[in-house]
Design a protein around this motif. Structure first.
Motif, PDB file in Angstrom:
ATOM      1  N   GLU A 126      10.160   8.926  -0.687  1.00 23.26           N
ATOM      2  CA  GLU A 126      10.552   8.302  -1.950  1.00 23.26           C
ATOM      3  C   GLU A 126      11.395   7.054  -1.719  1.00 23.26           C
ATOM      4  O   GLU A 126      11.219   6.035  -2.404  1.00 23.26           O
ATOM      5  N   ASP A 127      12.305   7.133  -0.739  1.00 24.15           N
ATOM      6  CA  ASP A 127      13.135   5.964  -0.426  1.00 24.15           C
ATOM      7  C   ASP A 127      12.291   4.791   0.067  1.00 24.15           C
ATOM      8  O   ASP A 127      12.532   3.627  -0.296  1.00 24.15           O
ATOM      9  N   LYS A 147       9.071   4.193  -0.607  1.00 28.06           N
ATOM     10  CA  LYS A 147       8.275   3.640  -1.703  1.00 28.06           C
ATOM     11  C   LYS A 147       9.138   2.792  -2.638  1.00 28.06           C
ATOM     12  O   LYS A 147       8.700   1.734  -3.123  1.00 28.06           O
ATOM     13  N   ALA A 148      10.381   3.257  -2.864  1.00 26.99           N
ATOM     14  CA  ALA A 148      11.281   2.477  -3.727  1.00 26.99           C
ATOM     15  C   ALA A 148      11.670   1.156  -3.073  1.00 26.99           C
ATOM     16  O   ALA A 148      11.744   0.110  -3.732  1.00 26.99           O
ATOM     17  N   ALA A 149      11.912   1.187  -1.743  1.00 29.45           N
ATOM     18  CA  ALA A 149      12.280  -0.033  -1.032  1.00 29.45           C
ATOM     19  C   ALA A 149      11.111  -1.000  -0.945  1.00 29.45           C
ATOM     20  O   ALA A 149      11.296  -2.229  -0.920  1.00 29.45           O
ATOM     21  N   ALA A 150       9.872  -0.468  -0.875  1.00 26.70           N
ATOM     22  CA  ALA A 150       8.694  -1.335  -0.770  1.00 26.70           C
ATOM     23  C   ALA A 150       8.497  -2.164  -2.030  1.00 26.70           C
ATOM     24  O   ALA A 150       7.976  -3.285  -1.978  1.00 26.70           O
ATOM     25  N   GLU A 151       8.903  -1.622  -3.188  1.00 26.83           N
ATOM     26  CA  GLU A 151       8.722  -2.352  -4.450  1.00 26.83           C
ATOM     27  C   GLU A 151       9.684  -3.530  -4.589  1.00 26.83           C
ATOM     28  O   GLU A 151       9.342  -4.545  -5.207  1.00 26.83           O
ATOM     29  N   ILE A 152      10.891  -3.405  -4.016  1.00 26.50           N
ATOM     30  CA  ILE A 152      11.901  -4.464  -4.174  1.00 26.50           C
ATOM     31  C   ILE A 152      12.209  -5.145  -2.841  1.00 26.50           C
ATOM     32  O   ILE A 152      13.300  -5.685  -2.646  1.00 26.50           O
ATOM     33  N   ASN A 167       0.812  -1.221   0.000  1.00 25.07           N
ATOM     34  CA  ASN A 167       0.000   0.000   0.000  1.00 25.07           C
ATOM     35  C   ASN A 167       0.844   1.270   0.000  1.00 25.07           C
ATOM     36  O   ASN A 167       0.286   2.374  -0.086  1.00 25.07           O
ATOM     37  N   PHE A 168       2.174   1.140   0.158  1.00 23.11           N
ATOM     38  CA  PHE A 168       3.025   2.318   0.208  1.00 23.11           C
ATOM     39  C   PHE A 168       3.016   3.086  -1.117  1.00 23.11           C
ATOM     40  O   PHE A 168       3.117   4.314  -1.134  1.00 23.11           O
ATOM     41  N   ALA A 169       2.901   2.361  -2.234  1.00 26.92           N
ATOM     42  CA  ALA A 169       2.948   3.027  -3.538  1.00 26.92           C
ATOM     43  C   ALA A 169       1.757   3.955  -3.736  1.00 26.92           C
ATOM     44  O   ALA A 169       1.881   5.032  -4.337  1.00 26.92           O
TER      45      ALA A 169
END
Length: 496
Positions: free
Chosen positions: A233-234, A236-241, A217-219
């Motif tokens: 931003e960091d 959201k980027a970490a949540a994807e990977i 849900n972070f995105a």
């Protein structure tokens, strides 16, 4: 002599009939063995009964504080008008001085008065008639409860119990918060382990987890009110990977509930800290200025009360909280500790390691003064604490600058550092350093030559002496031979 005697149900003023028997203080108790004997010594002059418990409480609290109540003033004024020549026997010398100043009535206080009061107290039921024993017992019990409640409410050494409870609760909340936050980070870390490294603040971490929930849900979530743009931003980027495991919705709900608990406890802790700060500034303002509200509250809690803390000397205040280390050092004959709870004060914390002992000793001395001023003084201003803190800060500044100061003819002045100038020097190789023989100094060489000369001179003297002895021996031998020849010739002539 009129005896002023306070009983729990009224003012009792008996008059002494036989003053001669009062001179024998040691045997005065015998005159009060029975009510009949007591009536021969004293008789009832005046008795003023209290209307209710409220009036009795007001009179008793006034006596405890050494003041005159309105009813007592009226009664004593009547006595002054009628029997101004009589002396008033009182049990409290301080109250007697107040009566003498305000009513101009002579008061006496002596061991004889103390024994007389003890005798009257033992036969009070026989001296005062018309009061049933049950009513007297009920009045005594009611007044005792009211007086105890009044003392508990207004006693200066009982007010600080709120501070003791508050600082204890604050410490307990800190421990619980640490456990909850550690559990929350570890629990949610299985699902989103990268979040713990990006967000270091515990409260922000819990708020972010509570708002978003699952990492997917972070995105689509907006957490700009909690996190700055760069950190958002960091995250959201970490949540994807992220490499975390998948968890069920029930697990996320439990984690969110734990985050709610952490946030609520943190808010309550902030509120409790403000309450403690206000209470400390009201009860011990000078102590709060010297060491801070948290250290001051811990000192009060460790001593038991502000009054008990005021009885401690400065050396004890310095080591409060380090008792185990102190007795361990005394037992093993090692260096004793230099500070206890006072180590957490800001003045000690900003000092370098070398001067911590000196500053803690001076801070403890000034803190002991401010504690006594807060506990026993009538003034509630914080000027004394500010002055003493300024003195400690000045001393701290002097200790820190001591390495940069020097003593000059005109007094103390700051040491000036000369400007650095590079000087180039051409050095020549010294070949004498290549010698493998041990180097001997000139002084040592001269001493060795002198010793050799002295030895040669001694040997020469010995040699001359030996030569002289040999020559004398050679000269003596021919004389002995001539004598022997003459002796032999004489012996031959005699034989013939």
């Amino acid at each position: 002599i009129i005896v002023w005697f306070f009983v729990l149900f009224g003012f009792f003023l008996p008059q002494v009939l036989n003053e001669k028997k009062l001179q024998e203080v040691d045997s005065l108790w015998k005159e009060f063995e029975t009510p009949e004997k007591a009536n021969k010594i004293v008789k009832l002059k005046h008795f003023e009964k209290f209307q209710d418990t409220t009036e009795a409480l007001a009179a008793s609290t006034a006596l405890v504080e050494g003041k005159l109540s309105k009813n007592l003033k009226k009664i004593l004024k009547k006595i002054v008008a009628k029997d101004a020549h009589e002396q008033l026997a009182v049990a409290d010398a301080k109250l007697g001085g107040v009566i003498k100043d305000k009513l101009n009535l002579s008061c006496i206080h002596s061991p004889m008065v103390t024994e007389l009061m003890r005798g009257i107290r033992s036969q009070i039921e026989g001296l005062i008639t018309g009061l049933p024993s049950r009513e007297m017992a009920a009045m005594c019990l009611g007044l005792a409860h009211s007086l105890s409640r009044y003392k508990l409410k207004f006693s200066p050494d009982k007010v600080d119990t709120m501070i003791i409870q508050a600082i204890s609760l604050l410490d307990d909340l800190d421990k619980e918060l640490n456990n909850y936050i550690m559990r929350c980070r570890e629990w949610y870390g299985w699902h989103f382990p990268e979040l713990g490294k990006i967000i270091t603040d515990n409260l922000t971490y819990c708020k972010c987890v509570r708002k978003v929930g699952d990492r997917t849900n972070f995105a689509s979530s907006d957490v700009s009110d909690i996190l700055p743009e760069e950190i958002e931003e960091d995250v959201k980027a970490a949540a994807e990977i992220s490499m975390g495991t998948e968890v069920s919705e029930e697990d996320i709900n439990n984690i969110i509930h734990l985050c709610d608990q952490v946030i609520e406890i943190s808010e309550y802790r902030t509120q409790l800290y403000d309450y403690l700060k206000n209470r400390m500034m009201a009860i011990a303002p000078n102590l709060t200025i010297m060491v801070g509200e948290l250290v001051g509250a811990r000192l009060i809690a460790h001593a038991g009360s502000l009054l008990n803390l005021a009885k401690h000397p400065a050396s004890t205040v310095q080591l409060l909280g380090a008792e185990k280390a102190l007795f361990r050092a005394l037992k093993t004959k090692r260096d004793t500790p230099k500070f206890g709870l006072i180590y957490h004060a800001s003045l000690v914390g900003q000092t370098n390691t070398k001067n911590k002992g000196k500053i803690s000793r001076m801070l403890a001395a000034k803190t002991a003064l401010t504690i006594r001023y807060d506990a026993l003084g009538e003034d509630t201003s914080a000027e004394m604490g500010a002055e003493n803190r300024l003195k400690v800060e000045t001393r701290l500044r002097l200790l820190e600058e001591r390495g940069l100061r020097r003593i000059s003819g005109t007094g103390k002045a700051l040491a000036r550092t000369d400007k650095y100038q590079n000087k180039s020097e051409v050095k020549i190789f010294d070949p004498s350093g290549d010698s493998t023989l041990p180097a001997v100094s000139k002084k040592r060489k001269i001493q060795e030559v002198e010793e050799q000369d002295a030895e040669v001179a001694v040997k020469a003297k010995k040699f001359k002496a030996e030569m002289k002895e040999e020559t004398t021996v050679e000269d003596a031998e021919p004389v002995k031979k001539k004598k022997k020849k003459k002796d032999k010739e004489k012996q031959a002539e005699e034989e013939e």
